[in-house]
Design a protein around this motif. Structure first.
Motif, mmCIF file in Angstrom:
data_model
loop_
_atom_site.group_PDB
_atom_site.id
_atom_site.type_symbol
_atom_site.label_atom_id
_atom_site.label_comp_id
_atom_site.label_asym_id
_atom_site.label_seq_id
_atom_site.Cartn_x
_atom_site.Cartn_y
_atom_site.Cartn_z
ATOM 1 N N ARG A 108 -11.136 -4.957 5.183
ATOM 2 C CA ARG A 108 -12.179 -5.651 5.787
ATOM 3 C C ARG A 108 -13.520 -4.977 5.190
ATOM 4 O O ARG A 108 -14.520 -5.302 5.696
ATOM 5 C CB ARG A 108 -12.133 -5.266 7.342
ATOM 6 N N ILE A 109 -13.190 -4.015 4.418
ATOM 7 C CA ILE A 109 -14.465 -3.404 3.979
ATOM 8 C C ILE A 109 -14.514 -3.672 2.309
ATOM 9 O O ILE A 109 -13.348 -4.060 1.878
ATOM 10 C CB ILE A 109 -14.580 -2.027 4.003
ATOM 11 N N LYS A 110 -15.614 -3.281 1.703
ATOM 12 C CA LYS A 110 -15.977 -3.459 0.114
ATOM 13 C C LYS A 110 -16.934 -2.418 -0.052
ATOM 14 O O LYS A 110 -17.838 -2.402 0.438
ATOM 15 C CB LYS A 110 -16.259 -4.805 -0.337
ATOM 16 N N CYS A 111 -16.465 -1.417 -0.831
ATOM 17 C CA CYS A 111 -17.178 -0.422 -1.401
ATOM 18 C C CYS A 111 -17.843 -0.326 -2.839
ATOM 19 O O CYS A 111 -17.011 -0.771 -3.630
ATOM 20 C CB CYS A 111 -16.681 1.037 -1.199
ATOM 21 N N PHE A 112 -19.061 -0.507 -2.909
ATOM 22 C CA PHE A 112 -19.666 -0.223 -4.297
ATOM 23 C C PHE A 112 -20.329 1.337 -4.569
ATOM 24 O O PHE A 112 -21.321 1.579 -3.596
ATOM 25 C CB PHE A 112 -20.797 -1.374 -4.296
ATOM 26 N N VAL A 113 -19.996 1.999 -5.564
ATOM 27 C CA VAL A 113 -20.648 3.031 -6.081
ATOM 28 C C VAL A 113 -21.182 2.721 -7.190
ATOM 29 O O VAL A 113 -20.638 2.404 -8.250
ATOM 30 C CB VAL A 113 -19.452 4.241 -6.231
ATOM 31 N N VAL A 114 -22.551 2.491 -7.090
ATOM 32 C CA VAL A 114 -23.422 2.135 -8.227
ATOM 33 C C VAL A 114 -24.059 3.379 -8.695
ATOM 34 O O VAL A 114 -24.968 4.102 -8.065
ATOM 35 C CB VAL A 114 -24.301 1.194 -7.716
ATOM 36 N N GLY A 115 -24.068 3.387 -10.257
ATOM 37 C CA GLY A 115 -24.780 4.777 -10.716
ATOM 38 C C GLY A 115 -23.763 5.392 -11.617
ATOM 39 O O GLY A 115 -24.133 6.692 -11.928
#
Length: 412
Positions: free
Chosen positions: A259-266
């Protein structure tokens, strides 16, 4: 004793001088400023300099020339604004002894002299040599310190002789500008000339891209309507501690795994980045698919717009731009309470704190916001009020303009 007329003249002169200093808007011609950036990437300190340069050039307060020892995408952005950019080799390349350093500074200062500027702006501790070169030729300099690392060891990589000289450079500027009270306090032992000041960063809200709505950005990123999106944004590196988030996911209750979505940007290539990818591969299969690591990009708006929770995992940070941006996009924040972040985020009002390198605490904070949607909405709703209470972009740029004008006048 002096006559009344003399006293009045003296008073007029005094008032005249300070009214001239007091408002940069009264300045007759733009101050020509050599602005020395630590980088030309779309990252915190270089972007901060870019926004100040563009705004004050637009207002006719300064005429900036940008100098940097490495090229990058900000060069084109400056040039599109009609601002000259000079990229040259680092004068301290392969220099570790004081005599070689002194010779390099003499040569570099002569080069600076040829630009015929009124004042010099040195951005970040990396540019200490610019401060030294400015002193050598008597051009007033303003030094903008963004780092919160310990000053006792920061310059050690240059060798002991040059490190000692770098610390002496704090005496030379007209002003050393810190971006947070906490950072200034850490450096206070170096304030022998009482030239330290603080100008908190302000965010140029007019540059924020809010053209797309959350639904369309989420769709474009492949996010399901029911997913809770967790965002970490900033250069992937040890100082910014993104591994905390991935480690915290191991402690997240199983019911949240799909039920989650993680974005690690950079992301950028590094040992730390490889370790981060390794940690993701150790997550349960269902969770692995919920974590996306995104390379460094200037197109950050869509990630903010798609997000439900913003996380900052930094170990050392002064007054990070990403926290201001997260507030501007009305996001609840979970962050480490390091240095100037305490001056930005109010726990229980617009965010929650966790201890750096304690992924268990981060997992607890995440679970709290995942379970309690009303708390999430409360923190998000308060974001704009907390942002409004901080320094505005206009206040920040005006403060820099006045210091540039004062620095120039101090040398006349």
């Amino acid at each position: 004793p002096r006559g009344k007329e003399e006293e009045e003249k003296e008073e007029l002169k005094f008032v005249g001088d300070f009214s001239f200093l007091g408002t940069a808007n009264n300045f007759v011609h733009p101050v020509k400023v050599l602005m020395c950036s630590n980088s030309l990437d779309f990252t915190g300190a270089p972007l901060h300099q870019y926004e100040i340069a563009v705004k004050l050039a637009e207002q006719g307060m300064i005429k900036p020339i940008v100098l940097c020892v490495s090229d990058g995408p900000l060069r084109q952005a400056y040039e599109q604004q009609g601002i000259e950019v000079i990229v040259r080799d680092n004068p301290l390349e392969h220099i570790y002894q004081r005599d070689a350093y002194d010779a390099a500074i003499r040569s570099f200062s002569e080069e600076i002299k040829s630009y015929q500027v009124d004042a010099i702006y040195a951005n970040t501790l990396e540019n200490f040599f610019v401060v030294d070169a400015a002193r050598a030729i008597g051009i007033p300099v303003v030094w903008n310190v963004h780092e919160s690392e310990p000053w006792q060891t920061y310059f050690n990589r240059f060798g002991s002789e040059i490190a000692a000289r770098a610390l002496e450079c704090f005496r030379f500027p007209y002003k050393v500008i810190f971006v947070a009270d906490a950072t200034r306090d850490r450096y206070l032992p170096l304030n022998s000339h009482h030239n330290f000041t603080v100008i908190h960063n302000g965010l140029d809200l007019s540059r924020l891209d809010k053209s797309e709505n959350a639904d369309s950005t989420r769709k474009s990123l492949g996010v399901a309507a029911s997913d809770v999106v967790i965002l970490v944004l900033g250069t992937v590196c040890e100082r910014k501690g993104q591994q905390d988030l991935v480690k915290a996911l191991f402690d997240l209750p199983e019911k949240w795994h799909n039920r989650i979505k993680c974005f690690v940007v950079g992301d950028r290539p590094s040992i730390y980045s490889n370790q981060l990818a390794g940690l993701v591969s150790e997550l349960p299969k269902e969770l692995q698919e919920k974590v996306t690591i995104v390379p460094e990009t200037s197109e950050t708006a869509k990630y903010y717009q798609a997000a439900d929770i913003f996380v900052c995992t930094s170990r050392v940070e002064s007054f990070p731009r990403v926290i201001l941006e997260a507030m501007a996009y009305d996001l609840p924040i979970i962050t480490t309470p390091v240095f100037g972040i305490r001056e930005q985020v109010k726990p229980g009002i617009n965010g929650l704190f966790y201890t750096p390198d304690r992924p268990d605490e981060l997992a607890t904070a995440l679970n709290t916001l995942l379970e309690d949607e009303s708390l999430r909405d409360l923190l998000a709703g308060n974001a704009k009020y907390v942002l409004d209470s901080l320094n505005t972009f206009e206040e920040m740029t005006q403060a820099y303009a006045e210091i540039f004008c004062e620095a120039y006048l101090s040398s006349q």
